[in-house]
Design an enzyme around this catalytic site. Structure first.
Site, PDB file in Angstrom:
ATOM      1  N   PHE A 131      -8.228   8.484   9.874  1.00 33.04           N
ATOM      2  CA  PHE A 131      -7.991   9.045   8.543  1.00 33.04           C
ATOM      3  C   PHE A 131      -9.221   8.811   7.662  1.00 33.04           C
ATOM      4  O   PHE A 131     -10.189   8.168   8.087  1.00 33.04           O
ATOM      5  CB  PHE A 131      -6.727   8.430   7.914  1.00 33.04           C
ATOM      6  CG  PHE A 131      -6.864   6.980   7.506  1.00 33.04           C
ATOM      7  CD1 PHE A 131      -6.766   5.976   8.458  1.00 33.04           C
ATOM      8  CD2 PHE A 131      -7.097   6.622   6.184  1.00 33.04           C
ATOM      9  CE1 PHE A 131      -6.901   4.642   8.106  1.00 33.04           C
ATOM     10  CE2 PHE A 131      -7.224   5.282   5.813  1.00 33.04           C
ATOM     11  CZ  PHE A 131      -7.124   4.298   6.777  1.00 33.04           C
ATOM     12  N   ASP A 180      -7.824  -3.381   0.143  1.00 33.53           N
ATOM     13  CA  ASP A 180      -8.688  -2.453  -0.584  1.00 33.53           C
ATOM     14  C   ASP A 180      -9.944  -2.262   0.260  1.00 33.53           C
ATOM     15  O   ASP A 180     -10.551  -3.237   0.709  1.00 33.53           O
ATOM     16  CB  ASP A 180      -9.044  -2.955  -1.982  1.00 33.53           C
ATOM     17  CG  ASP A 180      -9.305  -1.777  -2.918  1.00 33.53           C
ATOM     18  OD1 ASP A 180      -8.458  -0.866  -2.983  1.00 33.53           O
ATOM     19  OD2 ASP A 180     -10.361  -1.743  -3.571  1.00 33.53           O
ATOM     20  N   TYR A 227     -12.544   8.601   5.933  1.00 34.70           N
ATOM     21  CA  TYR A 227     -13.918   8.896   6.353  1.00 34.70           C
ATOM     22  C   TYR A 227     -14.150   8.672   7.847  1.00 34.70           C
ATOM     23  O   TYR A 227     -15.293   8.737   8.314  1.00 34.70           O
ATOM     24  CB  TYR A 227     -14.899   8.021   5.552  1.00 34.70           C
ATOM     25  CG  TYR A 227     -14.861   8.264   4.057  1.00 34.70           C
ATOM     26  CD1 TYR A 227     -15.652   9.246   3.467  1.00 34.70           C
ATOM     27  CD2 TYR A 227     -14.026   7.514   3.224  1.00 34.70           C
ATOM     28  CE1 TYR A 227     -15.623   9.470   2.091  1.00 34.70           C
ATOM     29  CE2 TYR A 227     -13.979   7.727   1.849  1.00 34.70           C
ATOM     30  CZ  TYR A 227     -14.780   8.705   1.295  1.00 34.70           C
ATOM     31  OH  TYR A 227     -14.741   8.924  -0.067  1.00 34.70           O
ATOM     32  N   ASP A 228     -13.078   8.391   8.608  1.00 30.93           N
ATOM     33  CA  ASP A 228     -13.243   8.091  10.038  1.00 30.93           C
ATOM     34  C   ASP A 228     -14.043   9.141  10.807  1.00 30.93           C
ATOM     35  O   ASP A 228     -14.841   8.779  11.682  1.00 30.93           O
ATOM     36  CB  ASP A 228     -11.870   7.907  10.713  1.00 30.93           C
ATOM     37  CG  ASP A 228     -11.278   6.533  10.445  1.00 30.93           C
ATOM     38  OD1 ASP A 228     -11.997   5.668   9.917  1.00 30.93           O
ATOM     39  OD2 ASP A 228     -10.095   6.334  10.763  1.00 30.93           O
ATOM     40  N   LYS A 272      -2.851   3.432   6.468  1.00 30.01           N
ATOM     41  CA  LYS A 272      -3.115   1.991   6.531  1.00 30.01           C
ATOM     42  C   LYS A 272      -1.939   1.262   7.174  1.00 30.01           C
ATOM     43  O   LYS A 272      -2.135   0.352   7.983  1.00 30.01           O
ATOM     44  CB  LYS A 272      -3.345   1.421   5.124  1.00 30.01           C
ATOM     45  CG  LYS A 272      -4.666   1.753   4.497  1.00 30.01           C
ATOM     46  CD  LYS A 272      -4.779   0.987   3.177  1.00 30.01           C
ATOM     47  CE  LYS A 272      -6.034   1.322   2.412  1.00 30.01           C
ATOM     48  NZ  LYS A 272      -6.050   0.649   1.087  1.00 30.01           N
ATOM     49  N   HIS A 332     -13.130  -2.932  10.523  1.00 29.12           N
ATOM     50  CA  HIS A 332     -13.255  -3.706   9.279  1.00 29.12           C
ATOM     51  C   HIS A 332     -11.898  -4.275   8.862  1.00 29.12           C
ATOM     52  O   HIS A 332     -11.787  -5.422   8.453  1.00 29.12           O
ATOM     53  CB  HIS A 332     -13.808  -2.793   8.179  1.00 29.12           C
ATOM     54  CG  HIS A 332     -13.146  -1.448   8.113  1.00 29.12           C
ATOM     55  ND1 HIS A 332     -13.310  -0.488   9.097  1.00 29.12           N
ATOM     56  CD2 HIS A 332     -12.268  -0.923   7.236  1.00 29.12           C
ATOM     57  CE1 HIS A 332     -12.584   0.573   8.805  1.00 29.12           C
ATOM     58  NE2 HIS A 332     -11.935   0.328   7.682  1.00 29.12           N
ATOM     59  N   ASN A 346      -0.491   3.951   1.191  1.00 31.77           N
ATOM     60  CA  ASN A 346      -1.209   4.758   2.176  1.00 31.77           C
ATOM     61  C   ASN A 346      -0.608   4.522   3.576  1.00 31.77           C
ATOM     62  O   ASN A 346      -0.792   3.461   4.167  1.00 31.77           O
ATOM     63  CB  ASN A 346      -2.702   4.383   2.134  1.00 31.77           C
ATOM     64  CG  ASN A 346      -3.537   5.235   3.068  1.00 31.77           C
ATOM     65  OD1 ASN A 346      -3.086   5.636   4.131  1.00 31.77           O
ATOM     66  ND2 ASN A 346      -4.762   5.502   2.651  1.00 31.77           N
ATOM     67  N   THR A 349       0.837  -1.197   0.000  1.00 31.75           N
ATOM     68  CA  THR A 349       0.000   0.000   0.000  1.00 31.75           C
ATOM     69  C   THR A 349       0.872   1.247   0.000  1.00 31.75           C
ATOM     70  O   THR A 349       1.952   1.253   0.584  1.00 31.75           O
ATOM     71  CB  THR A 349      -0.936   0.034   1.240  1.00 31.75           C
ATOM     72  OG1 THR A 349      -1.662   1.271   1.232  1.00 31.75           O
ATOM     73  CG2 THR A 349      -0.178  -0.083   2.551  1.00 31.75           C
TER      74      THR A 349
HETATM   75  P1  ITT Z   1      -3.647   1.918  -1.451  1.00 34.50           P
HETATM   76  O1  ITT Z   1      -4.523   1.588  -2.631  1.00 34.50           O
HETATM   77  O2  ITT Z   1      -2.272   2.333  -1.831  1.00 34.50           O
HETATM   78  O3  ITT Z   1      -3.675   0.856  -0.387  1.00 34.50           O
HETATM   79  P2  ITT Z   1      -5.688   3.953  -0.976  1.00 34.50           P
HETATM   80  O4  ITT Z   1      -5.807   5.082   0.009  1.00 34.50           O
HETATM   81  O5  ITT Z   1      -5.876   4.295  -2.435  1.00 34.50           O
HETATM   82  O6  ITT Z   1      -4.270   3.250  -0.728  1.00 34.50           O
HETATM   83  P3  ITT Z   1      -8.061   2.325  -1.130  1.00 34.50           P
HETATM   84  O7  ITT Z   1      -8.015   2.170  -2.613  1.00 34.50           O
HETATM   85  O8  ITT Z   1      -8.420   1.128  -0.328  1.00 34.50           O
HETATM   86  O9  ITT Z   1      -6.676   2.818  -0.530  1.00 34.50           O
HETATM   87  O10 ITT Z   1      -8.975   3.592  -0.858  1.00 34.50           O
HETATM   88  C1  ITT Z   1      -9.943   3.640   0.042  1.00 34.50           C
HETATM   89  C2  ITT Z   1     -10.172   5.027   0.573  1.00 34.50           C
HETATM   90  O11 ITT Z   1     -11.145   4.812   1.596  1.00 34.50           O
HETATM   91  C3  ITT Z   1      -8.956   5.665   1.279  1.00 34.50           C
HETATM   92  O12 ITT Z   1      -8.254   6.549   0.473  1.00 34.50           O
HETATM   93  C4  ITT Z   1      -9.615   6.403   2.446  1.00 34.50           C
HETATM   94  O13 ITT Z   1     -10.110   7.653   2.037  1.00 34.50           O
HETATM   95  C5  ITT Z   1     -10.791   5.506   2.744  1.00 34.50           C
HETATM   96  N1  ITT Z   1     -10.473   4.540   3.812  1.00 34.50           N
HETATM   97  C6  ITT Z   1      -9.825   3.357   3.719  1.00 34.50           C
HETATM   98  N2  ITT Z   1      -9.727   2.761   4.912  1.00 34.50           N
HETATM   99  C7  ITT Z   1     -10.318   3.587   5.782  1.00 34.50           C
HETATM  100  C8  ITT Z   1     -10.539   3.560   7.169  1.00 34.50           C
HETATM  101  O14 ITT Z   1     -10.117   2.552   7.929  1.00 34.50           O
HETATM  102  N3  ITT Z   1     -11.166   4.594   7.733  1.00 34.50           N
HETATM  103  C9  ITT Z   1     -11.614   5.639   6.993  1.00 34.50           C
HETATM  104  N4  ITT Z   1     -11.439   5.743   5.691  1.00 34.50           N
HETATM  105  C10 ITT Z   1     -10.802   4.738   5.073  1.00 34.50           C
END
Ligand code: ITT
Length: 234
Positions: free
Chosen positions: A176, A84, A178-179, A20, A204, A17, A15
């Site tokens: 972070f 994801d 939508y938390d 995460k 989750h 992010n 990832t």
């Molecule tokens: P990677 O693909 O590199 O892992 P990303 O941020 O693009 O990073 P996602 O495609 O899974 O990850 O995107 C989901 C989005 O949903 C993320 O950018 C956040 O805005 C949100 N998100 C994911 N997990 C979350 C959590 O635990 N709490 C709140 N928002 C979350």
């Protein structure tokens, strides 16, 4: 050149992010003395992976496979772990879902910030009384480990879901994405009103990780690969 120590399994968090990473690392620690958890930025890897699938599972697999392909020469025995995640809002027919990271409309070439996405969500839900929503995480693992029969290659996916409500305004400072607007039904607090440890005790993401660890242990046991014996990989 390979970088795998004899008695370690490198678990690479696939990832970009770092929020995460902050949540995933403690969830994976203590599972096995063999695990060494590394994030992409710690390995000097910067990569854009196009998430072209229309399901969380499809995109989690894309990310795990891409990082596995990129790093399997460097780490012959390793597990690429991708996450994801989507927020699914009932009254918006499951949106933003798989598009949660790119929900708010932006000028060409710009990516929305967390705040852009939260503001857009609250705007779309203006006047809507049904606030029911759920977070869904899919974890994908792609790995290669030594077994008596040679290299064992495997791939698996698991998911975790938490039910909640979208608040009318952001609450709390932690977390972070939508938390700040996701209120967990069973606790009555938003994720942003919880510490990382409290969020990790019920989120989750942690539910999906727990299932992934069970599935991984079953796969390894089935192939006679112990997860506790530090001599097994010498
Ligand atoms: P990677 O693909 O590199 O892992 P990303 O941020 O693009 O990073 P996602 O495609 O899974 O990850 O995107 C989901 C989005 O949903 C993320 O950018 C956040 O805005 C949100 N998100 C994911 N997990 C979350 C959590 O635990 N709490 C709140 N928002 C979350």
């Amino acid at each position: 050149m390979t970088e795998t120590a004899n008695n370690e399994i490198t678990v690479i968090l696939a990832t970009g992010n770092r929020d995460k990473v902050r949540e995933l690392r403690p969830l994976l620690e203590n599972i096995s003395p063999l695990f060494r958890v590394s994030a992409l930025h710690e390995l000097g890897v910067e990569v854009e992976i196009e998430e072209s699938e229309v399901t969380l599972e499809g995109n989690a697999l894309i990310k795990a496979r891409a990082i596995f392909a990129l790093l399997s020469e460097r780490f012959p025995f390793m597990i690429a772990l991708a996450d994801d995640t989507g927020l699914e809002v009932e009254s918006l027919e499951g949106a933003p879902g798989v598009y949660s990271a790119r929900y708010a409309p932006m000028p060409d070439g710009e990516s929305p910030t967390y705040k852009d996405n939260v503001d857009h969500l609250l705007h779309c839900m203006n006047g809507i009384t049904n606030r029911a929503a759920r977070f869904r995480t899919v974890i994908a693992l792609k790995g290669s480990l030594p077994s008596a029969q040679g290299n064992l290659q495997f791939e698996l996916t698991t998911y975790g879901i938490v039910e909640g409500m979208i608040t009318f305004e952001p609450k709390g400072d932690a977390g972070f994405g939508y938390d700040p607007v996701f209120m967990v039904d069973s606790i009555g607090k938003t994720y942003s009103e919880m510490s990382t440890a409290e969020k990790n005790s019920l989120s989750h993401r942690s539910l999906a990780i727990q299932k992934a660890v069970v599935a991984l242990k079953e796969t390894l046991e089935h192939n006679n690969i112990p997860l506790t014996d530090t001599n097994a990989y010498q």
